[in-house]
Design a protein around this motif. Structure first.
Motif, PDB file in Angstrom:
ATOM      1  N   LEU A 134       0.876  -1.053  -0.038  1.00 49.05           N
ATOM      2  CA  LEU A 134      -0.213   0.004   0.064  1.00 49.05           C
ATOM      3  C   LEU A 134       0.908   1.273   0.152  1.00 49.05           C
ATOM      4  CD1 LEU A 134      -2.486   1.807   0.384  1.00 49.05           C
ATOM      5  CD2 LEU A 134      -2.503   0.991   2.713  1.00 49.05           C
ATOM      6  N   ALA A 135       1.859   1.030   0.814  1.00 50.94           N
ATOM      7  CA  ALA A 135       2.736   2.530   0.842  1.00 50.94           C
ATOM      8  C   ALA A 135       3.288   2.640  -0.485  1.00 50.94           C
ATOM      9  CB  ALA A 135       3.729   2.175   2.115  1.00 50.94           C
ATOM     10  N   ALA A 136       3.846   1.601  -1.157  1.00 54.34           N
ATOM     11  CA  ALA A 136       4.308   1.689  -2.410  1.00 54.34           C
ATOM     12  C   ALA A 136       3.404   2.131  -3.582  1.00 54.34           C
ATOM     13  CB  ALA A 136       5.064   0.396  -2.888  1.00 54.34           C
ATOM     14  N   ALA A 137       2.250   1.770  -3.328  1.00 54.66           N
ATOM     15  CA  ALA A 137       1.178   2.206  -4.484  1.00 54.66           C
ATOM     16  C   ALA A 137       1.098   3.747  -4.048  1.00 54.66           C
ATOM     17  CB  ALA A 137      -0.024   1.430  -4.218  1.00 54.66           C
ATOM     18  N   GLN A 138       0.991   4.183  -2.641  1.00 51.01           N
ATOM     19  CA  GLN A 138       0.858   5.690  -2.532  1.00 51.01           C
ATOM     20  C   GLN A 138       1.863   6.441  -2.836  1.00 51.01           C
ATOM     21  OE1 GLN A 138      -0.261   5.174   1.849  1.00 51.01           O
ATOM     22  NE2 GLN A 138      -2.146   6.103   1.121  1.00 51.01           N
ATOM     23  N   ALA A 139       3.038   5.922  -2.703  1.00 47.48           N
ATOM     24  CA  ALA A 139       4.266   6.590  -3.268  1.00 47.48           C
ATOM     25  C   ALA A 139       4.323   6.907  -4.711  1.00 47.48           C
ATOM     26  CB  ALA A 139       5.629   6.159  -2.703  1.00 47.48           C
ATOM     27  N   SER A 140       3.960   6.007  -5.367  1.00 47.19           N
ATOM     28  CA  SER A 140       4.095   5.881  -7.082  1.00 47.19           C
ATOM     29  C   SER A 140       2.647   6.711  -7.451  1.00 47.19           C
ATOM     30  CB  SER A 140       3.935   4.432  -7.531  1.00 47.19           C
ATOM     31  OG  SER A 140       4.816   3.617  -6.957  1.00 47.19           O
ATOM     32  N   SER A 141       1.679   7.262  -6.811  1.00 42.13           N
ATOM     33  CA  SER A 141       0.745   7.748  -7.103  1.00 42.13           C
ATOM     34  C   SER A 141       0.442   9.337  -6.703  1.00 42.13           C
ATOM     35  CB  SER A 141      -0.524   7.103  -6.557  1.00 42.13           C
ATOM     36  OG  SER A 141      -1.604   7.761  -6.925  1.00 42.13           O
TER      37      SER A 141
END
Length: 526
Positions: A134-141
């Motif tokens: 989830l953190a990776a998705a947020q960082a990439s968005s």
């Protein structure tokens, strides 16, 4: 009214942690949300007013996530590297299943239903219950609330479906396990005193050569009890204390003679025994054999209590801080042995700021480099960087005077704090967007995509384990590690009593997180 929560963000944060933790204790059939309850309470509170989310202190979520993934990596690293060779086929199969799932999520969600990649990436993290994902998705968005919405929809779906899968596996009576006959490790240890009826060499007793049976105390005929280190020939009339699993001890008694009504360990005039807490940092990462208890003190370790598990103390067993080592020793040397191992309760929760600071700094450092694949930028980032570094350091355990591993209690405490802080921040900052999107036709479409993808994903993992000849207990553990939720492991352990459940979980847990993070960054680019 709700502006009060926006004006007092620290109060709001800890209210969410407290209320969410209580909610996580509520049982829905066999399911409890655990720490994820904090996420859902945060979403609920954040949905009340659009000003609550932006008031959350900046950077706090990253700090919480770093604590969580670093402590997870320290614990998971040794198991990952230990299982790398024997379970390589299973690992490759799990990677393939995760990639196929990512493709299905992307094609079905984006190409068929037109759902943006940010929501799909969060949903993919949700059906994998991976908080670092989830953190990776947020960082990439550009819109970090969108992955959180997908995650909140996918997470409870994943927990329910996985428990149904585990329940179905447990109900299967015929399950061939041609490549997974078992570890030979006992689920529990017992101690019995045996009287020898016939002369035997100790090394010939069943279970001794295989490391499944130990002798802790030996009383020769006409002599006093002594520590059984260097035991060789046993004569009729000798008495020996056997330590091992119930079956191994029963076989040892049968081979040697008969069980004695008087237990030698009840006599503590010449030989003492006790559990000693390992808090000496110089001994962390050493094996039982490297303690050299016999040479130093004429003593020997027989068991190691780690968490809720009792381990037989064979010479190759690696020790870690906070282990409770059961030692049999000459009574006169009890104080020396205790001082050598440490046995200081105050040190159980101590954390080396130097080693932890260096480890986290190195983790963030390797997370900085970025690689471009088409229109997508990939990096380990703040989620996978500390995780990968911690796995390596957990495998090393120590480098010279630096002890990388943490005492078990300190590790679990820091992990829990980090996870709760991260989930509370995510819930509060994403609540208003979740309210707008989740309970709509769009939300139903996303739910359908995740439902299809989750069923396919879990079925593929079970099929991989079955085709590779893994046992039923290990398959349950592998699925729990593949999904990445300890609640699933707890449920699997409630259905079968087998150490392969936990071993299977440890095999895939960290690997699955890393693969999911890469897949998530690719999905965001859709």
């Amino acid at each position: 009214m709700w502006q009060f929560f926006a004006d007092n963000p620290w109060f709001t944060l800890f209210v969410v942690i407290a209320a969410g933790s209580l909610f996580g204790m509520v049982r829905f059939g066999p399911v409890k949300l655990g720490a994820a309850g904090v996420l859902f309470v945060g979403l609920l509170l954040g949905a009340l007013d659009p000003d609550i989310g932006p008031a959350v202190p900046a950077g706090l979520a990253v700090f919480g996530l770093a604590l969580y993934v670093y402590t997870v990596g320290l614990e998971a690293g040794p198991a990952f590297f230990r299982e790398l060779r024997p379970q390589l086929g299973v690992m490759i199969g799990a990677i393939a299943a995760l990639v196929v799932t990512a493709v299905v999520v992307g094609l079905l969600g984006n190409k068929v239903f037109g759902i943006p990649g940010t929501y799909l990436a969060g949903g993919y993290a949700g059906i994998g219950t991976t908080t670092p994902g989830l953190a990776a998705a947020q960082a990439s968005s550009d819109q970090p609330t969108e992955p959180a919405t997908g995650y909140a929809i996918g997470y409870p779906l994943a927990v329910v479906l996985t428990i149904l899968f585990v329940s179905a596996i447990a109900a299967v009576r015929s399950w061939p396990a041609r490549r997974d006959p078992g570890t030979g490790l006992p689920d529990r240890l017992v101690t019995r005193t045996v009287t020898v009826d016939r002369a035997r060499t100790w090394g010939e007793v069943p279970g001794v050569a295989e490391g499944q049976l130990l002798a802790s105390v030996h009383q020769p005929v006409g002599g006093a009890p002594r520590v059984a280190g260097g035991l060789d020939v046993l004569a009729p009339g000798d008495r020996v204390v056997l330590v091992g699993g119930p079956e191994a001890v029963a076989d040892g008694i049968k081979a040697l003679g008969r069980e004695d009504a008087e237990h030698l360990l009840d006599r503590r005039d010449t030989v003492d025994y006790r559990r000693i807490l390992l808090t000496n940092p110089d001994l962390a990462g050493r094996t039982v054999g490297e303690l050299a208890l016999s040479d130093r003190y004429g003593a020997m370790a027989t068991r190691v209590r780690r968490g809720d598990q009792d381990l037989l103390a064979h010479d190759d067993l690696l020790l870690q801080l906070d282990d409770r080592v059961r030692v049999v020793m000459p009574r006169a040397r009890t104080a020396e042995v205790t001082g050598y191992l440490g046995d200081t309760e105050a040190k159980v929760s101590e954390v080396s700021a130097v080693s932890m600071g260096l480890g986290l700094a190195a983790g963030f450092l390797i997370g900085i480099p970025k690689f471009t694949v088409g229109s997508t930028t990939l990096s380990l980032g703040t989620a996978a960087g500390p995780l990968v570094m911690a796995m390596v350091l957990g495998r090393l355990r120590r480098t010279g005077p630096l002890v990388w591993v943490l005492p078990t209690r300190a590790n679990l405490t820091l992990r829990q704090i980090g996870l709760l802080v991260f989930l509370a921040c995510v819930g509060l900052t994403s609540g208003y967007a979740f309210r707008r999107e989740a309970f709509s036709l769009f939300g139903l479409k996303l739910l359908l995509v995740l439902l299809v993808s989750a069923v396919l994903s879990y079925a593929l993992m079970v099929l991989v384990a079955r085709l590779l000849g893994q046992s039923r207990p290990r398959t349950m553990g592998l699925l729990a590690g593949y999904v990445g939720n300890p609640a699933i492991t707890a449920y699997a352990n409630s259905r079968v009593s087998d150490s392969r459940v936990n071993t299977g979980y440890a095999t895939l847990f960290a690997l699955a997180i890393l693969v999911k993070i890469v897949c998530i960054q690719l999905i965001v680019g859709l």
